[in-house]
Design a protein around this motif. Structure first.
Motif, PDB file in Angstrom:
ATOM      1  N   ASN A 108     -17.085  95.940 -52.783  1.00 40.36           N
ATOM      2  CA  ASN A 108     -17.882  97.167 -52.686  1.00 40.36           C
ATOM      3  C   ASN A 108     -17.999  97.664 -51.243  1.00 40.36           C
ATOM      4  N   ASP A 109     -17.949  96.743 -50.277  1.00 37.46           N
ATOM      5  CA  ASP A 109     -17.947  97.161 -48.869  1.00 37.46           C
ATOM      6  C   ASP A 109     -16.723  98.019 -48.582  1.00 37.46           C
ATOM      7  N   THR A 110     -15.576  97.646 -49.159  1.00 33.56           N
ATOM      8  CA  THR A 110     -14.344  98.393 -48.893  1.00 33.56           C
ATOM      9  C   THR A 110     -14.354  99.764 -49.550  1.00 33.56           C
ATOM     10  N   LEU A 111     -15.243  99.962 -50.536  1.00 33.75           N
ATOM     11  CA  LEU A 111     -15.307 101.237 -51.246  1.00 33.75           C
ATOM     12  C   LEU A 111     -16.364 102.173 -50.675  1.00 33.75           C
ATOM     13  N   ARG A 112     -16.805 101.918 -49.458  1.00 38.84           N
ATOM     14  CA  ARG A 112     -17.828 102.753 -48.839  1.00 38.84           C
ATOM     15  C   ARG A 112     -17.290 103.360 -47.551  1.00 38.84           C
ATOM     16  N   CYS A 113     -17.743 104.581 -47.265  1.00 41.48           N
ATOM     17  CA  CYS A 113     -17.315 105.245 -46.037  1.00 41.48           C
ATOM     18  C   CYS A 113     -17.900 104.558 -44.811  1.00 41.48           C
ATOM     19  N   THR A 114     -18.895 103.699 -45.020  1.00 41.68           N
ATOM     20  CA  THR A 114     -19.531 102.976 -43.914  1.00 41.68           C
ATOM     21  C   THR A 114     -18.828 101.658 -43.603  1.00 41.68           C
ATOM     22  N   PHE A 115     -17.687 101.405 -44.219  1.00 38.72           N
ATOM     23  CA  PHE A 115     -17.002 100.118 -44.036  1.00 38.72           C
ATOM     24  C   PHE A 115     -16.772  99.805 -42.569  1.00 38.72           C
ATOM     25  N   ASP A 116     -17.180  98.596 -42.172  1.00 42.89           N
ATOM     26  CA  ASP A 116     -17.010  98.126 -40.799  1.00 42.89           C
ATOM     27  C   ASP A 116     -16.808  96.616 -40.858  1.00 42.89           C
ATOM     28  N   ILE A 117     -15.616  96.151 -40.527  1.00 46.64           N
ATOM     29  CA  ILE A 117     -15.300  94.735 -40.660  1.00 46.64           C
ATOM     30  C   ILE A 117     -16.141  93.880 -39.716  1.00 46.64           C
ATOM     31  N   HIS A 118     -16.561  94.442 -38.584  1.00 48.22           N
ATOM     32  CA  HIS A 118     -17.433  93.687 -37.672  1.00 48.22           C
ATOM     33  C   HIS A 118     -18.757  93.362 -38.358  1.00 48.22           C
ATOM     34  N   SER A 119     -19.329  94.331 -39.035  1.00 45.76           N
ATOM     35  CA  SER A 119     -20.610  94.130 -39.717  1.00 45.76           C
ATOM     36  C   SER A 119     -20.462  93.156 -40.879  1.00 45.76           C
TER      37      SER A 119
ATOM     38  N   VAL B  95     -26.755  78.400 -57.616  1.00 47.29           N
ATOM     39  CA  VAL B  95     -27.171  79.796 -57.513  1.00 47.29           C
ATOM     40  C   VAL B  95     -25.948  80.641 -57.170  1.00 47.29           C
ATOM     41  N   ALA B  96     -25.756  81.724 -57.894  1.00 47.82           N
ATOM     42  CA  ALA B  96     -24.612  82.609 -57.684  1.00 47.82           C
ATOM     43  C   ALA B  96     -25.056  83.910 -57.035  1.00 47.82           C
ATOM     44  N   LEU B  97     -24.389  84.288 -55.948  1.00 45.91           N
ATOM     45  CA  LEU B  97     -24.665  85.540 -55.247  1.00 45.91           C
ATOM     46  C   LEU B  97     -23.426  86.432 -55.318  1.00 45.91           C
ATOM     47  N   GLY B  98     -23.639  87.738 -55.248  1.00 42.65           N
ATOM     48  CA  GLY B  98     -22.487  88.625 -55.231  1.00 42.65           C
ATOM     49  C   GLY B  98     -22.727  89.942 -55.929  1.00 42.65           C
ATOM     50  N   ASP B  99     -21.637  90.498 -56.466  1.00 45.27           N
ATOM     51  CA  ASP B  99     -21.685  91.815 -57.089  1.00 45.27           C
ATOM     52  C   ASP B  99     -21.347  91.724 -58.568  1.00 45.27           C
TER      53      ASP B  99
ATOM     54  N   LEU C 112     -25.578  91.220 -58.451  1.00 46.06           N
ATOM     55  CA  LEU C 112     -25.965  92.521 -58.991  1.00 46.06           C
ATOM     56  C   LEU C 112     -24.837  93.525 -58.801  1.00 46.06           C
ATOM     57  N   SER C 113     -24.550  94.259 -59.828  1.00 41.67           N
ATOM     58  CA  SER C 113     -23.492  95.262 -59.766  1.00 41.67           C
ATOM     59  C   SER C 113     -23.726  96.236 -58.618  1.00 41.67           C
ATOM     60  N   GLY C 114     -22.675  96.496 -57.853  1.00 36.13           N
ATOM     61  CA  GLY C 114     -22.760  97.421 -56.732  1.00 36.13           C
ATOM     62  C   GLY C 114     -23.154  96.786 -55.421  1.00 36.13           C
ATOM     63  N   ALA C 115     -23.501  95.505 -55.427  1.00 41.44           N
ATOM     64  CA  ALA C 115     -23.965  94.847 -54.204  1.00 41.44           C
ATOM     65  C   ALA C 115     -22.877  94.812 -53.133  1.00 41.44           C
ATOM     66  N   GLN C 116     -23.312  94.932 -51.887  1.00 49.13           N
ATOM     67  CA  GLN C 116     -22.445  94.802 -50.727  1.00 49.13           C
ATOM     68  C   GLN C 116     -22.908  93.602 -49.906  1.00 49.13           C
ATOM     69  N   SER C 117     -22.195  93.317 -48.835  1.00 46.74           N
ATOM     70  CA  SER C 117     -22.549  92.167 -48.004  1.00 46.74           C
ATOM     71  C   SER C 117     -23.971  92.298 -47.453  1.00 46.74           C
ATOM     72  N   ARG C 118     -24.416  93.511 -47.175  1.00 47.82           N
ATOM     73  CA  ARG C 118     -25.784  93.709 -46.685  1.00 47.82           C
ATOM     74  C   ARG C 118     -26.809  93.275 -47.736  1.00 47.82           C
ATOM     75  N   ASP C 119     -26.543  93.587 -49.002  1.00 45.02           N
ATOM     76  CA  ASP C 119     -27.453  93.203 -50.077  1.00 45.02           C
ATOM     77  C   ASP C 119     -27.524  91.684 -50.213  1.00 45.02           C
ATOM     78  N   VAL C 120     -26.380  91.031 -50.070  1.00 46.28           N
ATOM     79  CA  VAL C 120     -26.363  89.574 -50.159  1.00 46.28           C
ATOM     80  C   VAL C 120     -27.174  88.964 -49.017  1.00 46.28           C
ATOM     81  N   LEU C 121     -27.018  89.502 -47.826  1.00 43.45           N
ATOM     82  CA  LEU C 121     -27.747  88.981 -46.675  1.00 43.45           C
ATOM     83  C   LEU C 121     -29.244  89.246 -46.767  1.00 43.45           C
TER      84      LEU C 121
END
Length: 284
Positions: A81-92, A7-11, A50-59
Protein backbone atom coordinates in the motif's frame (compact mmCIF):
# COMPACT_ATOMS: atom_id res chain seq x y z
CA UNK A 1 3.15 -22.95 30.83
CA UNK A 2 1.18 -20.41 28.80
CA UNK A 3 0.24 -21.01 25.16
CA UNK A 4 2.45 -19.59 22.42
CA UNK A 5 1.31 -16.10 21.44
CA UNK A 6 1.27 -15.12 17.78
CA UNK A 7 0.28 -11.62 16.62
CA UNK A 8 -0.07 -10.71 12.94
CA UNK A 9 0.47 -7.16 11.67
CA UNK A 10 -0.01 -5.81 8.18
CA UNK A 11 -2.60 -5.00 5.54
CA UNK A 12 -5.31 -6.82 3.60
CA UNK A 13 -3.00 -9.71 2.69
CA UNK A 14 -2.59 -10.65 6.35
CA UNK A 15 -6.15 -9.66 7.21
CA UNK A 16 -7.08 -12.55 4.92
CA UNK A 17 -8.74 -10.86 1.94
CA UNK A 18 -9.36 -13.51 -0.70
CA UNK A 19 -10.05 -16.30 1.81
CA UNK A 20 -13.64 -15.81 3.05
CA UNK A 21 -14.98 -18.12 5.76
CA UNK A 22 -18.37 -17.63 7.37
CA UNK A 23 -18.71 -14.06 6.13
CA UNK A 24 -15.29 -13.06 7.50
CA UNK A 25 -11.74 -13.12 6.17
CA UNK A 26 -9.49 -15.93 7.45
CA UNK A 27 -6.16 -15.88 5.59
CA UNK A 28 -2.68 -17.32 5.87
CA UNK A 29 -1.91 -16.07 9.38
CA UNK A 30 -4.95 -17.79 10.90
CA UNK A 31 -4.12 -20.98 8.99
CA UNK A 32 -0.53 -20.81 10.24
CA UNK A 33 -1.58 -20.20 13.84
CA UNK A 34 -3.32 -23.57 13.98
CA UNK A 35 -0.05 -25.38 13.27
CA UNK A 36 2.25 -23.50 15.62
CA UNK A 37 1.59 -25.93 18.47
CA UNK A 38 -0.11 -29.30 19.02
CA UNK A 39 -3.88 -29.14 19.44
CA UNK A 40 -3.69 -29.85 23.16
CA UNK A 41 -1.18 -27.04 23.73
CA UNK A 42 -3.10 -24.24 22.05
CA UNK A 43 -2.04 -20.95 20.50
CA UNK A 44 -3.17 -17.42 21.37
CA UNK A 45 -3.59 -15.72 17.99
CA UNK A 46 -4.45 -12.07 17.40
CA UNK A 47 -4.75 -10.56 13.93
CA UNK A 48 -4.28 -6.77 13.98
CA UNK A 49 -3.83 -6.45 10.20
CA UNK A 50 -6.20 -4.06 8.47
CA UNK A 51 -7.03 -3.54 4.82
CA UNK A 52 -5.33 -0.46 3.40
CA UNK A 53 -2.67 -0.27 6.12
CA UNK A 54 0.71 1.24 5.31
CA UNK A 55 4.01 1.09 7.17
CA UNK A 56 2.98 4.18 9.17
CA UNK A 57 -0.15 2.39 10.41
CA UNK A 58 1.91 -0.61 11.49
CA UNK A 59 4.33 1.62 13.38
CA UNK A 60 1.89 4.00 15.02
CA UNK A 61 -1.20 1.84 15.60
CA UNK A 62 -0.60 -1.86 15.29
CA UNK A 63 2.82 -2.16 16.95
CA UNK A 64 1.88 -0.56 20.31
CA UNK A 65 -1.17 -2.81 20.54
CA UNK A 66 0.88 -5.86 19.62
CA UNK A 67 3.63 -5.09 22.15
CA UNK A 68 0.99 -4.93 24.89
CA UNK A 69 0.04 -8.53 24.04
CA UNK A 70 3.63 -9.70 24.68
CA UNK A 71 3.80 -12.06 21.68
CA UNK A 72 6.36 -14.81 21.20
CA UNK A 73 6.04 -14.54 17.41
CA UNK A 74 4.93 -11.56 15.34
CA UNK A 75 4.51 -11.27 11.57
CA UNK A 76 5.11 -7.92 9.89
CA UNK A 77 4.12 -8.12 6.21
CA UNK A 78 3.58 -4.64 4.83
CA UNK A 79 4.62 -2.30 2.03
CA UNK A 80 2.39 -2.77 -1.02
CA UNK A 81 0.00 0.00 0.00
CA UNK A 82 2.97 2.34 0.52
CA UNK A 83 3.89 1.84 -3.14
CA UNK A 84 0.34 2.76 -4.19
CA UNK A 85 0.48 6.23 -2.64
CA UNK A 86 1.75 9.49 -4.09
CA UNK A 87 3.53 10.02 -0.75
CA UNK A 88 5.80 7.00 -1.29
CA UNK A 89 9.25 7.58 0.20
CA UNK A 90 11.63 4.65 0.66
CA UNK A 91 13.56 6.53 3.36
CA UNK A 92 10.42 6.78 5.50
CA UNK A 93 9.45 3.15 4.87
CA UNK A 94 12.93 2.00 5.93
CA UNK A 95 12.89 4.10 9.10
CA UNK A 96 9.46 2.82 10.13
CA UNK A 97 10.24 -0.83 9.51
CA UNK A 98 13.57 -0.57 11.31
CA UNK A 99 11.79 0.89 14.34
CA UNK A 100 9.08 -1.78 14.28
CA UNK A 101 11.51 -4.71 13.98
CA UNK A 102 13.75 -3.29 16.70
CA UNK A 103 10.83 -2.83 19.10
CA UNK A 104 9.92 -6.51 18.93
CA UNK A 105 13.47 -7.81 18.99
CA UNK A 106 14.05 -5.78 22.17
CA UNK A 107 11.32 -7.98 23.71
CA UNK A 108 12.91 -11.19 22.33
CA UNK A 109 9.96 -11.65 19.98
CA UNK A 110 10.65 -13.58 16.80
CA UNK A 111 9.78 -11.36 13.83
CA UNK A 112 8.54 -12.87 10.57
CA UNK A 113 8.76 -10.85 7.35
CA UNK A 114 8.19 -11.40 3.64
CA UNK A 115 8.99 -9.76 0.33
CA UNK A 116 6.03 -9.41 -2.02
CA UNK A 117 5.30 -9.24 -5.77
CA UNK A 118 4.68 -5.84 -7.28
CA UNK A 119 1.03 -4.91 -7.81
CA UNK A 120 1.55 -3.69 -11.35
CA UNK A 121 2.56 -7.09 -12.68
CA UNK A 122 -0.14 -8.87 -10.68
CA UNK A 123 -2.79 -6.57 -12.17
CA UNK A 124 -1.35 -6.94 -15.65
CA UNK A 125 -0.91 -3.20 -16.16
CA UNK A 126 0.77 -1.91 -19.34
CA UNK A 127 4.54 -1.70 -19.10
CA UNK A 128 4.83 2.06 -18.70
CA UNK A 129 2.41 1.95 -15.77
CA UNK A 130 3.69 -1.30 -14.27
CA UNK A 131 7.40 -0.47 -14.25
CA UNK A 132 7.22 2.44 -11.75
CA UNK A 133 5.23 0.26 -9.33
CA UNK A 134 7.66 -2.62 -9.86
CA UNK A 135 10.58 -0.31 -9.10
CA UNK A 136 8.92 0.82 -5.88
CA UNK A 137 8.13 -2.72 -4.76
CA UNK A 138 11.71 -3.82 -5.49
CA UNK A 139 12.90 -0.96 -3.30
CA UNK A 140 10.62 -2.06 -0.46
CA UNK A 141 11.69 -5.69 -0.86
CA UNK A 142 15.37 -4.74 -0.78
CA UNK A 143 14.82 -2.80 2.44
CA UNK A 144 12.86 -5.67 3.99
CA UNK A 145 15.61 -8.13 3.04
CA UNK A 146 18.33 -5.96 4.55
CA UNK A 147 16.45 -5.14 7.75
CA UNK A 148 15.30 -8.74 8.22
CA UNK A 149 18.93 -9.84 8.20
CA UNK A 150 19.92 -6.98 10.47
CA UNK A 151 17.31 -7.85 13.10
CA UNK A 152 17.50 -11.63 12.78
CA UNK A 153 13.97 -11.94 11.38
CA UNK A 154 12.61 -15.08 9.78
CA UNK A 155 12.13 -14.02 6.15
CA UNK A 156 9.94 -15.61 3.49
CA UNK A 157 10.91 -15.00 -0.14
CA UNK A 158 7.47 -14.69 -1.70
CA UNK A 159 8.10 -12.24 -4.54
CA UNK A 160 9.59 -14.29 -7.34
CA UNK A 161 8.46 -17.87 -7.02
CA UNK A 162 6.59 -20.08 -9.48
CA UNK A 163 3.41 -19.99 -7.41
CA UNK A 164 2.92 -16.36 -8.43
CA UNK A 165 2.13 -17.35 -12.01
CA UNK A 166 -0.40 -20.04 -11.02
CA UNK A 167 -3.79 -18.39 -11.53
CA UNK A 168 -5.40 -20.96 -9.22
CA UNK A 169 -3.53 -19.38 -6.30
CA UNK A 170 -5.13 -15.97 -6.73
CA UNK A 171 -8.51 -14.41 -6.07
CA UNK A 172 -10.64 -12.51 -8.57
CA UNK A 173 -8.88 -9.19 -7.99
CA UNK A 174 -5.45 -10.67 -8.92
CA UNK A 175 -3.89 -8.82 -5.98
CA UNK A 176 -4.81 -11.15 -3.13
CA UNK A 177 -4.34 -14.90 -2.85
CA UNK A 178 -7.38 -17.12 -2.88
CA UNK A 179 -7.70 -19.87 -0.29
CA UNK A 180 -5.13 -22.03 -2.09
CA UNK A 181 -2.66 -19.12 -2.18
CA UNK A 182 -3.18 -18.26 1.48
CA UNK A 183 -2.52 -21.90 2.30
CA UNK A 184 0.73 -21.78 0.36
CA UNK A 185 1.90 -18.78 2.37
CA UNK A 186 0.93 -20.53 5.62
CA UNK A 187 2.76 -23.70 4.56
CA UNK A 188 5.93 -21.82 3.66
CA UNK A 189 6.00 -19.88 6.90
CA UNK A 190 5.27 -23.08 8.84
CA UNK A 191 8.24 -24.82 7.20
CA UNK A 192 10.57 -21.97 8.19
CA UNK A 193 9.27 -21.96 11.77
CA UNK A 194 9.45 -25.76 12.02
CA UNK A 195 13.09 -25.64 10.92
CA UNK A 196 13.77 -23.42 13.94
CA UNK A 197 11.84 -25.72 16.24
CA UNK A 198 9.10 -23.14 16.83
CA UNK A 199 6.19 -24.62 14.87
CA UNK A 200 5.50 -27.96 16.54
CA UNK A 201 1.96 -28.58 15.32
CA UNK A 202 0.73 -30.06 12.07
CA UNK A 203 1.41 -28.08 8.91
CA UNK A 204 -1.63 -26.51 7.22
CA UNK A 205 -3.19 -28.58 4.47
CA UNK A 206 -2.27 -27.49 0.96
CA UNK A 207 -5.65 -28.29 -0.57
CA UNK A 208 -8.59 -25.91 -0.04
CA UNK A 209 -11.49 -27.00 2.12
CA UNK A 210 -13.96 -24.82 0.21
CA UNK A 211 -14.83 -24.77 -3.46
CA UNK A 212 -13.32 -21.89 -5.42
CA UNK A 213 -15.75 -19.04 -6.18
CA UNK A 214 -17.57 -19.38 -9.48
CA UNK A 215 -16.68 -17.03 -12.31
CA UNK A 216 -19.97 -15.18 -11.89
CA UNK A 217 -19.37 -14.75 -8.17
CA UNK A 218 -15.87 -13.45 -8.83
CA UNK A 219 -17.12 -10.97 -11.42
CA UNK A 220 -19.81 -9.77 -9.03
CA UNK A 221 -17.21 -9.20 -6.31
CA UNK A 222 -15.04 -7.22 -8.73
CA UNK A 223 -17.99 -5.12 -9.85
CA UNK A 224 -18.92 -4.24 -6.27
CA UNK A 225 -16.46 -4.52 -3.40
CA UNK A 226 -13.40 -5.21 -5.56
CA UNK A 227 -13.71 -2.08 -7.69
CA UNK A 228 -14.13 0.06 -4.59
CA UNK A 229 -11.10 -1.55 -2.98
CA UNK A 230 -8.85 -0.67 -5.91
CA UNK A 231 -10.31 2.82 -6.33
CA UNK A 232 -9.76 3.77 -2.68
CA UNK A 233 -6.09 2.85 -2.88
CA UNK A 234 -5.24 4.38 -6.24
CA UNK A 235 -7.13 7.69 -6.24
CA UNK A 236 -4.21 9.74 -4.93
CA UNK A 237 -1.65 7.76 -6.92
CA UNK A 238 -3.20 7.95 -10.39
CA UNK A 239 -2.09 11.49 -11.35
CA UNK A 240 1.45 10.76 -10.18
CA UNK A 241 1.46 7.33 -11.82
CA UNK A 242 0.57 8.90 -15.15
CA UNK A 243 3.48 11.31 -14.70
CA UNK A 244 5.80 8.43 -13.83
CA UNK A 245 4.54 6.51 -16.87
CA UNK A 246 5.27 9.49 -19.12
CA UNK A 247 8.79 9.60 -17.72
CA UNK A 248 9.17 5.88 -18.43
CA UNK A 249 8.15 6.42 -22.06
CA UNK A 250 10.59 9.32 -22.51
CA UNK A 251 13.53 7.44 -20.99
CA UNK A 252 12.71 4.33 -23.00
CA UNK A 253 12.64 6.37 -26.22
CA UNK A 254 16.04 7.86 -25.36
CA UNK A 255 17.51 4.53 -24.29
CA UNK A 256 18.14 5.84 -20.77
CA UNK A 257 15.73 3.63 -18.76
CA UNK A 258 18.67 2.36 -16.70
CA UNK A 259 18.94 5.80 -15.10
CA UNK A 260 15.58 5.31 -13.40
CA UNK A 261 16.67 1.96 -11.98
CA UNK A 262 19.99 3.44 -10.86
CA UNK A 263 18.25 6.35 -9.14
CA UNK A 264 15.95 3.95 -7.26
CA UNK A 265 18.90 1.79 -6.21
CA UNK A 266 20.75 4.86 -4.92
CA UNK A 267 17.69 5.88 -2.90
CA UNK A 268 17.54 2.46 -1.23
CA UNK A 269 21.25 2.50 -0.48
CA UNK A 270 20.98 5.98 1.01
CA UNK A 271 18.00 4.96 3.16
CA UNK A 272 19.83 1.95 4.59
CA UNK A 273 23.04 3.92 5.05
CA UNK A 274 21.14 6.59 7.00
CA UNK A 275 19.86 3.93 9.39
CA UNK A 276 23.38 2.63 9.93
CA UNK A 277 24.65 6.13 10.70
CA UNK A 278 21.78 6.70 13.11
CA UNK A 279 22.89 3.63 15.06
CA UNK A 280 26.32 5.07 15.76
CA UNK A 281 26.80 6.24 19.39
CA UNK A 282 27.72 9.78 18.36
CA UNK A 283 25.08 10.04 15.60
CA UNK A 284 23.20 12.70 17.53
Amino acid sequence: MRPLRFVALGDSLTEGVGDPVGGLWRGWAALLARGLAPVDAGVEFTNLALSGAQSRDVLERQTPEALALRPDVVSVVIGVNDTLRCTFDIHSVAERLDTVYAAFRARDTLVMTACLPDPGSMLGLPGALARPLARRQRAVNTVVHALSERHGALHLHAAEEEWLTDRAMWSADRLHPGERGHRQLALRFHALLAARGIATGAAPAAEPEFAAPTRSASLWWLATAGTGWVARRCTDLLPQLLTLAASEVRHRARGTSSRLDLSAAHAVSAALAALSVADQPDAA
